[in-house]
Design a protein around this motif. Structure first.
Motif, short mmCIF file in Angstrom:
data_model
loop_
_atom_site.label_atom_id
_atom_site.label_comp_id
_atom_site.label_asym_id
_atom_site.label_seq_id
_atom_site.Cartn_x
_atom_site.Cartn_y
_atom_site.Cartn_z
N GLU A 12 9.68 -11.42 -4.65
CA GLU A 12 9.34 -11.70 -3.25
C GLU A 12 9.42 -10.42 -2.41
O GLU A 12 8.55 -10.16 -1.59
N LEU A 13 10.45 -9.62 -2.63
CA LEU A 13 10.59 -8.35 -1.91
C LEU A 13 9.42 -7.43 -2.23
O LEU A 13 8.87 -6.78 -1.32
N SER A 14 9.00 -7.39 -3.49
CA SER A 14 7.87 -6.54 -3.88
C SER A 14 6.59 -6.98 -3.18
O SER A 14 5.80 -6.14 -2.71
N THR A 43 2.75 -2.39 3.27
CA THR A 43 2.05 -1.13 2.97
C THR A 43 0.55 -1.27 3.24
O THR A 43 -0.06 -0.37 3.84
N VAL A 44 -0.04 -2.36 2.81
CA VAL A 44 -1.48 -2.58 3.04
C VAL A 44 -1.76 -2.68 4.53
O VAL A 44 -2.74 -2.11 5.03
#
Length: 129
Positions: free
Chosen positions: A106-108, A115-116
């Motif tokens: 979930e963190l990833s 970032t996107v």
């Protein structure tokens, strides 16, 4: 994992988890599940896992076991089957699988989305300049 729920006898209400097979049930101290009930032999029956048939039960020697009230010497077990032998009744049950934590995944995903989004703001800012 397999759960063995004891339905009747001296230890009724207890649940045992079978993690290793063969899983021996009987009166003797060397069994994985020791039952001290009337009519239970020292080595009464064995639960095994076979690739082609799944979980099976086999009686030792001339021992008696009834699976869902049908006398058997060996049989394939299904989820919820009731095993009766001596004065003991057991229920064969597949244990619920242990769920792994998903925090890292979930963190990833959230970091990737952030970032996107930041990249899109930078791109829009450069295009408007």
């Amino acid at each position: 994992m397999v759960q063995i729920r004891i339905l009747s006898g001296k230890t009724a209400g207890n649940i045992h988890v079978a993690r290793r097979f063969p899983f021996r049930i009987g009166r003797a101290a060397g069994n994985e599940l020791q039952l001290d009930d009337e009519g239970v032999w020292d080595y009464h029956l064995v639960l095994e896992v076979q690739k082609t048939e799944g979980f099976t039960v086999k009686t030792v020697s001339d021992a008696f076991v009834a699976i869902n009230e049908h006398p058997q010497t060996s049989a394939r077990l299904r989820n919820g089957d009731i095993l009766s032998f001596g004065s003991a009744k057991l229920q064969f049950w597949l244990a619920a699988p242990k769920q792994q934590g998903l925090r890292l995944r979930e963190l990833s995903v959230w970091l990737l989305l952030a970032t996107v989004t930041a990249f899109q703001f930078v791109l829009i800012y450069r295009l408007l300049r």
